[in-house]
Design a protein around this motif. Structure first.
Motif, PDB file in Angstrom:
ATOM      1  N   GLN A   1      41.573  43.024  49.776  1.00  0.00           N
ATOM      2  CA  GLN A   1      42.132  41.809  49.181  1.00  0.00           C
ATOM      3  C   GLN A   1      43.215  41.169  50.056  1.00  0.00           C
ATOM      4  O   GLN A   1      43.454  39.962  49.952  1.00  0.00           O
ATOM      5  CB  GLN A   1      42.672  42.119  47.790  1.00  0.00           C
TER       6      GLN A   1
ATOM      7  N   ASN B   1      41.018  39.113  52.253  1.00  0.00           N
ATOM      8  CA  ASN B   1      40.392  38.041  51.485  1.00  0.00           C
ATOM      9  C   ASN B   1      40.715  38.216  50.003  1.00  0.00           C
ATOM     10  O   ASN B   1      40.118  39.053  49.328  1.00  0.00           O
ATOM     11  CB  ASN B   1      38.874  38.037  51.689  1.00  0.00           C
ATOM     12  N   PRO B   2      41.669  37.443  49.462  1.00  0.00           N
ATOM     13  CA  PRO B   2      42.031  37.575  48.046  1.00  0.00           C
ATOM     14  C   PRO B   2      40.870  37.305  47.098  1.00  0.00           C
ATOM     15  O   PRO B   2      40.924  37.715  45.934  1.00  0.00           O
ATOM     16  CB  PRO B   2      43.137  36.517  47.872  1.00  0.00           C
ATOM     17  N   ASN B   3      39.833  36.638  47.583  1.00  0.00           N
ATOM     18  CA  ASN B   3      38.667  36.333  46.747  1.00  0.00           C
ATOM     19  C   ASN B   3      37.504  37.295  46.993  1.00  0.00           C
ATOM     20  O   ASN B   3      36.358  36.990  46.632  1.00  0.00           O
ATOM     21  CB  ASN B   3      38.215  34.897  46.994  1.00  0.00           C
TER      22      ASN B   3
ATOM     23  N   LYS C   1      34.748  39.975  46.659  1.00  0.00           N
ATOM     24  CA  LYS C   1      33.971  40.511  45.535  1.00  0.00           C
ATOM     25  C   LYS C   1      33.759  42.003  45.782  1.00  0.00           C
ATOM     26  O   LYS C   1      33.052  42.397  46.703  1.00  0.00           O
ATOM     27  CB  LYS C   1      32.649  39.763  45.401  1.00  0.00           C
TER      28      LYS C   1
ATOM     29  N   PRO D   1      44.281  37.278  38.914  1.00  0.00           N
ATOM     30  CA  PRO D   1      43.860  37.294  40.316  1.00  0.00           C
ATOM     31  C   PRO D   1      44.307  38.593  40.993  1.00  0.00           C
ATOM     32  O   PRO D   1      45.426  39.070  40.757  1.00  0.00           O
ATOM     33  CB  PRO D   1      44.573  36.068  40.906  1.00  0.00           C
TER      34      PRO D   1
ATOM     35  N   SER E   1      36.111  43.341  40.813  1.00  0.00           N
ATOM     36  CA  SER E   1      37.281  42.511  41.077  1.00  0.00           C
ATOM     37  C   SER E   1      37.162  41.167  40.375  1.00  0.00           C
ATOM     38  O   SER E   1      36.070  40.704  40.034  1.00  0.00           O
ATOM     39  CB  SER E   1      37.471  42.314  42.580  1.00  0.00           C
ATOM     40  N   GLU E   2      38.298  40.530  40.185  1.00  0.00           N
ATOM     41  CA  GLU E   2      38.405  39.307  39.382  1.00  0.00           C
ATOM     42  C   GLU E   2      37.481  38.164  39.808  1.00  0.00           C
ATOM     43  O   GLU E   2      36.935  37.466  38.936  1.00  0.00           O
ATOM     44  CB  GLU E   2      39.868  38.848  39.377  1.00  0.00           C
ATOM     45  N   PRO E   3      37.262  37.906  41.109  1.00  0.00           N
ATOM     46  CA  PRO E   3      36.384  36.787  41.476  1.00  0.00           C
ATOM     47  C   PRO E   3      34.976  36.866  40.877  1.00  0.00           C
ATOM     48  O   PRO E   3      34.323  35.833  40.690  1.00  0.00           O
ATOM     49  CB  PRO E   3      36.338  36.865  43.005  1.00  0.00           C
TER      50      PRO E   3
ATOM     51  N   ARG F   1      34.670  34.814  37.487  1.00  0.00           N
ATOM     52  CA  ARG F   1      34.827  33.362  37.433  1.00  0.00           C
ATOM     53  C   ARG F   1      33.526  32.695  37.004  1.00  0.00           C
ATOM     54  O   ARG F   1      32.439  33.215  37.241  1.00  0.00           O
ATOM     55  CB  ARG F   1      35.298  32.842  38.801  1.00  0.00           C
TER      56      ARG F   1
ATOM     57  N   ARG G   1      27.876  36.216  40.072  1.00  0.00           N
ATOM     58  CA  ARG G   1      28.909  36.506  39.083  1.00  0.00           C
ATOM     59  C   ARG G   1      28.454  37.630  38.159  1.00  0.00           C
ATOM     60  O   ARG G   1      27.258  37.831  37.938  1.00  0.00           O
ATOM     61  CB  ARG G   1      29.218  35.264  38.229  1.00  0.00           C
TER      62      ARG G   1
END
Length: 364
Positions: A232, A235-237, A239, A270, A303-305, A308, A315
């Protein structure tokens, strides 16, 4: 080879101009799963590990592989999905060769499964690994991370005092006091062109009692979290899927506090993690039973992404446990339990596999 996704129609509610309208769209679906294969050993005595009690005869080895093929080929399939898992994390395998032999079973071979595996320092010789369908997923990198934990004197006394009906022991080096347990494997790759990260692990057992051995699994969770954090930062986004036989349930400290996994999607912030197993367990669904009590050790945490609601990329949709009738003990003391290996020959596993569905809006 051009990827061919399977498509289904799903009715979803869309918010449009502060009013509700129902629109039918077409989505692609893929299954991600985890399965503890319960002592998938070969027929050869390896002098470097303690495998003497788990060696199969050639006949039983063939039977075990056929049983596992049956489960894996049907895992995650149904009215919503026709294909078996495109990525499957596995535990309790002796070496790479047993996974290669599993992939050579006719149904799995036709699906194009391949193997990611590392030898762990576990003294019994059990490892973790991945199977993946080459037509859907292409690994770009993979690495193993050692879990370094030690046993103190209180652990030793508890271990000597408390006995658990489990062959998974936390073997200790007499000189260094290190407990030899499984590595954690990180596999990164492209799921039909989209980057994904998968971690598979098999955390230390409950030998010596759940409470006494909890620090070992908390250390495993801390290593797991460190791997996730490193992804993370880049890349905070990202997967991320972390899966495995955690030897703890979704409400235990290792999962709930150290990993910080949430059981409610609305609570996931996030960089946070969501654990679908929590809702399933609240419904009375588990992956293994002990003394007539069900627990959910075989978890897939995301993870959170992946939560979404932009379905132009993959997703999370929903989760489940595969426990078909043929995988369940039908008679005797353990009626209703997972049909495990026994005196009469191989079963399927003492764990039921868990899975999640990913969906993505199909291109028109």
């Amino acid at each position: 080879m051009k990827n061919k996704s399977l498509y289904i129609s799903i009715a979803i509610l869309l918010f449009i101009s502060s009013s509700f309208s129902q629109e039918k769209k077409t989505y692609a679906v893929n299954t991600i799963a985890f399965y503890n294969l319960e002592n998938l050993f070969d027929t050869i005595n390896d002098p470097n590990i303690n495998d003497e009690d788990f060696i199969y005869t050639p006949e039983n080895y063939k039977d075990k592989l056929q049983k596992l093929e049956r489960v894996i080929s049907q895992l995650g399939t149904g009215t919503d999905q026709k294909n078996s898992p495109v990525v499957l994390g596995v535990a309790e395998v002796e070496n790479r060769q047993v996974l290669e032999d599993l992939c050579k079973q006719p149904i799995l071979a036709a699906k194009g499964y391949a193997v990611i595996h590392f030898d762990s320092p576990d003294k019994r010789g059990i490892d973790t690994g991945f199977l993946y369908q080459k037509g859907h997923f292409q690994p770009t990198s993979y690495k193993n991370y050692a879990l370094i934990v030690t046993e103190d004197e209180t652990d030793k006394k508890a271990k000597d005092k408390v006995k658990v009906e489990d062959t998974d022991d936390n073997v200790v080096d007499i000189k260094t006091k290190r407990i030899y347990t499984r590595d954690q494997i990180l596999m990164t790759g492209l799921l039909e062109g989209e980057e994904m990260h998968f971690i598979v692990s098999h955390w230390p057992s409950r030998r010596g009692g759940e409470k006494r051995s909890s620090p070992l699994r908390e250390a495993a969770a801390a290593l797991n979290k460190k791997i996730i954090d490193s992804l993370q930062i880049i890349n905070p986004n990202a997967k991320i899927f972390t899966m495995g036989d955690l030897n703890d349930g979704p409400f235990n400290k290792s999962v709930k506090q150290v990993l910080g996994a949430k059981g409610d999607e609305k609570e996931v912030q996030p960089l946070g993690l969501y654990n679908p197993a929590e809702k399933l367990m609240n419904k009375g669904i588990g992956t293994l039973a002990y003394r007539d009590s069900w627990d959910f050790f075989d978890q897939i945490i995301i993870s959170e992404p992946l939560l979404r609601k932009d379905y132009s990329t993959w997703r999370y949709w929903k989760a489940g446990v595969y426990n078909a009738p043929f995988m369940i003990q039908q008679t005797g003391q353990y009626k209703g339990y997972a049909l495990r290996n026994g005196a009469l020959g191989p079963g399927y596993s003492d764990h039921f596999p868990s899975y999640i569905y990913l969906i993505k809006e199909a291109k028109k």
